[in-house]
Design a protein around this motif. Structure first.
Motif, PDB file in Angstrom:
ATOM      1  N   VAL A 248      -2.100  62.462 -45.255  1.00  0.00           N
ATOM      2  CA  VAL A 248      -3.209  61.553 -44.952  1.00  0.00           C
ATOM      3  C   VAL A 248      -3.007  60.899 -43.586  1.00  0.00           C
ATOM      4  O   VAL A 248      -3.922  60.812 -42.771  1.00  0.00           O
ATOM      5  N   PHE A 249      -1.803  60.460 -43.316  1.00  0.00           N
ATOM      6  CA  PHE A 249      -1.483  59.806 -42.049  1.00  0.00           C
ATOM      7  C   PHE A 249      -1.772  60.743 -40.878  1.00  0.00           C
ATOM      8  O   PHE A 249      -2.418  60.350 -39.902  1.00  0.00           O
ATOM      9  N   CYS A 250      -1.308  61.989 -40.986  1.00  0.00           N
ATOM     10  CA  CYS A 250      -1.491  62.948 -39.890  1.00  0.00           C
ATOM     11  C   CYS A 250      -2.964  63.255 -39.661  1.00  0.00           C
ATOM     12  O   CYS A 250      -3.421  63.307 -38.511  1.00  0.00           O
ATOM     13  N   ARG A 251      -3.704  63.442 -40.733  1.00  0.00           N
ATOM     14  CA  ARG A 251      -5.135  63.723 -40.580  1.00  0.00           C
ATOM     15  C   ARG A 251      -5.879  62.511 -40.051  1.00  0.00           C
ATOM     16  O   ARG A 251      -6.786  62.641 -39.215  1.00  0.00           O
ATOM     17  N   ALA A 252      -5.511  61.317 -40.501  1.00  0.00           N
ATOM     18  CA  ALA A 252      -6.197  60.100 -40.065  1.00  0.00           C
ATOM     19  C   ALA A 252      -6.008  59.838 -38.574  1.00  0.00           C
ATOM     20  O   ALA A 252      -6.881  59.260 -37.925  1.00  0.00           O
ATOM     21  N   HIS A 253      -4.878  60.289 -38.033  1.00  0.00           N
ATOM     22  CA  HIS A 253      -4.595  60.046 -36.618  1.00  0.00           C
ATOM     23  C   HIS A 253      -4.878  61.262 -35.743  1.00  0.00           C
ATOM     24  O   HIS A 253      -4.590  61.241 -34.543  1.00  0.00           O
ATOM     25  N   GLY A 254      -5.431  62.306 -36.337  1.00  0.00           N
ATOM     26  CA  GLY A 254      -5.817  63.478 -35.562  1.00  0.00           C
ATOM     27  C   GLY A 254      -4.653  64.234 -34.951  1.00  0.00           C
ATOM     28  O   GLY A 254      -4.782  64.790 -33.849  1.00  0.00           O
ATOM     29  N   LEU A 255      -3.534  64.281 -35.656  1.00  0.00           N
ATOM     30  CA  LEU A 255      -2.376  64.999 -35.125  1.00  0.00           C
ATOM     31  C   LEU A 255      -2.621  66.505 -35.198  1.00  0.00           C
ATOM     32  O   LEU A 255      -3.237  67.010 -36.133  1.00  0.00           O
ATOM     33  N   THR A 256      -2.116  67.217 -34.194  1.00  0.00           N
ATOM     34  CA  THR A 256      -2.220  68.674 -34.186  1.00  0.00           C
ATOM     35  C   THR A 256      -1.285  69.252 -35.247  1.00  0.00           C
ATOM     36  O   THR A 256      -0.437  68.544 -35.808  1.00  0.00           O
ATOM     37  N   SER A 257      -1.411  70.548 -35.481  1.00  0.00           N
ATOM     38  CA  SER A 257      -0.540  71.177 -36.482  1.00  0.00           C
ATOM     39  C   SER A 257       0.920  71.101 -36.062  1.00  0.00           C
ATOM     40  O   SER A 257       1.803  70.890 -36.908  1.00  0.00           O
ATOM     41  N   ARG A 258       1.210  71.237 -34.779  1.00  0.00           N
ATOM     42  CA  ARG A 258       2.607  71.137 -34.308  1.00  0.00           C
ATOM     43  C   ARG A 258       3.119  69.705 -34.426  1.00  0.00           C
ATOM     44  O   ARG A 258       4.272  69.487 -34.793  1.00  0.00           O
ATOM     45  N   GLU A 259       2.296  68.732 -34.106  1.00  0.00           N
ATOM     46  CA  GLU A 259       2.704  67.332 -34.254  1.00  0.00           C
ATOM     47  C   GLU A 259       2.948  67.002 -35.725  1.00  0.00           C
ATOM     48  O   GLU A 259       3.902  66.300 -36.068  1.00  0.00           O
ATOM     49  N   THR A 260       2.094  67.540 -36.594  1.00  0.00           N
ATOM     50  CA  THR A 260       2.261  67.334 -38.035  1.00  0.00           C
ATOM     51  C   THR A 260       3.545  67.985 -38.519  1.00  0.00           C
ATOM     52  O   THR A 260       4.300  67.392 -39.309  1.00  0.00           O
ATOM     53  N   GLU A 261       3.807  69.190 -38.041  1.00  0.00           N
ATOM     54  CA  GLU A 261       5.050  69.876 -38.409  1.00  0.00           C
ATOM     55  C   GLU A 261       6.263  69.070 -37.958  1.00  0.00           C
ATOM     56  O   GLU A 261       7.225  68.898 -38.705  1.00  0.00           O
ATOM     57  N   LEU A 262       6.216  68.559 -36.726  1.00  0.00           N
ATOM     58  CA  LEU A 262       7.312  67.744 -36.202  1.00  0.00           C
ATOM     59  C   LEU A 262       7.523  66.508 -37.057  1.00  0.00           C
ATOM     60  O   LEU A 262       8.651  66.182 -37.426  1.00  0.00           O
ATOM     61  N   LEU A 263       6.453  65.832 -37.393  1.00  0.00           N
ATOM     62  CA  LEU A 263       6.568  64.626 -38.206  1.00  0.00           C
ATOM     63  C   LEU A 263       7.178  64.944 -39.570  1.00  0.00           C
ATOM     64  O   LEU A 263       7.964  64.166 -40.107  1.00  0.00           O
ATOM     65  N   GLY A 264       6.843  66.096 -40.118  1.00  0.00           N
ATOM     66  CA  GLY A 264       7.450  66.523 -41.381  1.00  0.00           C
ATOM     67  C   GLY A 264       8.950  66.704 -41.254  1.00  0.00           C
ATOM     68  O   GLY A 264       9.713  66.285 -42.140  1.00  0.00           O
ATOM     69  N   HIS A 265       9.394  67.290 -40.159  1.00  0.00           N
ATOM     70  CA  HIS A 265      10.838  67.456 -39.934  1.00  0.00           C
ATOM     71  C   HIS A 265      11.516  66.100 -39.780  1.00  0.00           C
ATOM     72  O   HIS A 265      12.601  65.866 -40.330  1.00  0.00           O
ATOM     73  N   LEU A 266      10.878  65.204 -39.040  1.00  0.00           N
ATOM     74  CA  LEU A 266      11.447  63.869 -38.869  1.00  0.00           C
ATOM     75  C   LEU A 266      11.527  63.128 -40.201  1.00  0.00           C
ATOM     76  O   LEU A 266      12.512  62.439 -40.482  1.00  0.00           O
ATOM     77  N   ALA A 267      10.500  63.281 -41.015  1.00  0.00           N
ATOM     78  CA  ALA A 267      10.494  62.629 -42.332  1.00  0.00           C
ATOM     79  C   ALA A 267      11.605  63.172 -43.222  1.00  0.00           C
ATOM     80  O   ALA A 267      12.124  62.457 -44.086  1.00  0.00           O
ATOM     81  N   ASP A 268      11.993  64.420 -42.992  1.00  0.00           N
ATOM     82  CA  ASP A 268      13.091  65.027 -43.750  1.00  0.00           C
ATOM     83  C   ASP A 268      14.451  64.658 -43.184  1.00  0.00           C
ATOM     84  O   ASP A 268      15.479  65.124 -43.677  1.00  0.00           O
ATOM     85  N   GLY A 269      14.465  63.858 -42.113  1.00  0.00           N
ATOM     86  CA  GLY A 269      15.728  63.380 -41.550  1.00  0.00           C
ATOM     87  C   GLY A 269      16.230  64.147 -40.343  1.00  0.00           C
ATOM     88  O   GLY A 269      17.345  63.910 -39.881  1.00  0.00           O
ATOM     89  N   ALA A 270      15.431  65.056 -39.811  1.00  0.00           N
ATOM     90  CA  ALA A 270      15.857  65.859 -38.660  1.00  0.00           C
ATOM     91  C   ALA A 270      15.892  65.013 -37.388  1.00  0.00           C
ATOM     92  O   ALA A 270      15.052  64.138 -37.190  1.00  0.00           O
ATOM     93  N   ASP A 271      16.872  65.300 -36.536  1.00  0.00           N
ATOM     94  CA  ASP A 271      16.900  64.697 -35.204  1.00  0.00           C
ATOM     95  C   ASP A 271      16.164  65.638 -34.251  1.00  0.00           C
ATOM     96  O   ASP A 271      15.656  66.689 -34.659  1.00  0.00           O
ATOM     97  N   THR A 272      16.110  65.290 -32.985  1.00  0.00           N
ATOM     98  CA  THR A 272      15.357  66.091 -32.019  1.00  0.00           C
ATOM     99  C   THR A 272      15.862  67.527 -31.961  1.00  0.00           C
ATOM    100  O   THR A 272      15.072  68.471 -31.998  1.00  0.00           O
TER     101      THR A 272
END
Length: 131
Positions: free
Chosen positions: A67-91
């Motif tokens: 919901v957050f990603c769609r509400a802010h108009g994130l691209t598929s790559r930005e959404t994928e990145l946010l998913g990795h960050l949410a899983d605890g990934a670093d850069t």
């Protein structure tokens, strides 16, 4: 939710009979409507004659993130990145998982910060996950 289910069944609105609701203190709930199913072989009435049940459950972190990603108009790559960050990934870990350079990941992250009005990862994840 029940009205949305009826609209879907009538072919008026194709959207699912589901909604997410934000309450105080970061709590998100998911509401769903469905016909009550008595199970196979029970002489069930036609779908339109069965009772409607509305369920209320706490929204999962993955659904909140969606919901957050769609509400802010994130691209598929930005959404994928946010998913990795949410899983605890670093850069570096996110860059490897996405087959990108660390610099490209940083560029995506800057774009996410701009679109979401956040300034750092901790604040971004707190907002995205509703914590």
């Amino acid at each position: 939710m029940a009205a949305q289910l009826l609209a879907r069944e009538a072919g008026v609105d194709p959207n699912p009979a589901r909604a997410r609701v934000h309450l105080a203190d970061g709590l998100w709930l998911t509401l769903r409507a469905a016909r009550i199913d008595d199970g196979p072989g029970t002489g069930m009435p036609a779908p339109s004659d069965r009772e409607i049940a509305v369920t209320i459950e706490e929204t999962t972190p993955a659904d909140r993130l969606d919901v957050f990603c769609r509400a802010h108009g994130l691209t598929s790559r930005e959404t994928e990145l946010l998913g990795h960050l949410a899983d605890g990934a670093d850069t570096g870990t996110a860059a490897h998982a996405m087959s990108l350079s660390a610099h490209t990941v940083q560029d995506h992250l800057k774009s996410v910060f701009t679109k979401t009005g956040t300034r750092h990862r901790r604040g971004l994840l707190a907002r995205a996950l509703g914590t």
